[in-house]
Design a protein around this motif. Structure first.
Motif, short mmCIF file in Angstrom:
data_model
loop_
_atom_site.label_atom_id
_atom_site.label_comp_id
_atom_site.label_asym_id
_atom_site.label_seq_id
_atom_site.Cartn_x
_atom_site.Cartn_y
_atom_site.Cartn_z
N LEU A 115 0.90 -1.13 0.25
CA LEU A 115 -0.10 -0.19 0.04
C LEU A 115 0.95 1.47 -0.25
O LEU A 115 0.55 2.17 -0.79
N VAL A 116 1.92 1.15 0.87
CA VAL A 116 2.66 2.49 0.80
C VAL A 116 3.51 2.66 -0.46
O VAL A 116 3.62 3.97 -0.75
N GLN A 117 4.18 1.79 -1.09
CA GLN A 117 4.73 1.65 -2.29
C GLN A 117 3.88 2.12 -3.22
O GLN A 117 4.27 3.08 -4.00
N ALA A 118 2.72 1.48 -3.31
CA ALA A 118 1.87 2.18 -4.39
C ALA A 118 1.52 3.52 -4.25
O ALA A 118 1.20 4.28 -5.30
N LEU A 119 1.35 4.11 -2.96
CA LEU A 119 0.90 5.42 -2.77
C LEU A 119 2.20 6.39 -3.00
O LEU A 119 1.83 7.48 -3.90
N CYS A 120 3.25 5.93 -2.66
CA CYS A 120 4.54 6.76 -2.80
C CYS A 120 4.70 6.78 -4.39
O CYS A 120 5.31 7.89 -4.97
N LYS A 121 4.42 5.96 -5.33
CA LYS A 121 4.50 6.18 -6.85
C LYS A 121 3.55 6.90 -7.20
O LYS A 121 3.82 7.61 -8.40
N LEU A 122 2.37 7.31 -6.96
CA LEU A 122 1.46 8.05 -7.09
C LEU A 122 1.86 9.69 -7.03
O LEU A 122 1.47 10.73 -7.50
N LEU A 123 2.71 9.88 -5.70
CA LEU A 123 2.95 11.17 -5.54
C LEU A 123 4.29 11.82 -5.90
O LEU A 123 5.10 11.06 -6.18
#
Length: 124
Positions: A115-123
């Protein structure tokens, strides 16, 4: 009245998830990673209200919110505002909705790191 802004460099993430235990766990994971979590909320209406009252950096959306309700209108509004989002869903079928074509998918079950990695890719 808009909510107060988070401290500098803290990313504000909206969580829309109708399964209580999943929502609580995602909130805990995101807070542990240093995010400011808005919600979680279980419905499209509540999510749309939060979008209008908070400055968001990104969102995590469950596709199916129960009773035939989906997060597609939420995704459409986020896209209009330029807020990135991802779908975190157990529904592996893509519906073809425009909202699903613009946001990445994270399939349940997932772990905190995913989850954290997927979010970081968005930001940015």
């Amino acid at each position: 009245m808009p909510a107060p802004a988070p401290p500098p460099n803290v990313r504000r993430i909206l969580v829309v998830e109708d399964e209580y235990l999943i929502a609580v766990e995602m909130k805990r994971w995101l807070q542990a990673a240093g995010f400011d979590v808005v919600g979680p909320v279980p419905s499209m209406t509540q999510a749309l209200d939060l979008i209008e009252n908070h400055e968001l950096d990104a969102a995590v959306l469950d596709v199916n919110l129960g009773n035939g309700e989906t997060a597609h209108p939420v995704a459409d509004r986020l896209r209009t505002l330029g807020v990135p989002y991802l779908f975190a869903t157990g529904d592996v079928r893509a519906t073809g909705a425009a909202a699903e074509q613009h946001g990445p998918r994270l399939e349940k079950p997932f772990i905190a790191r995913d989850l954290v990695q997927a979010l970081c890719k968005l930001l940015p």
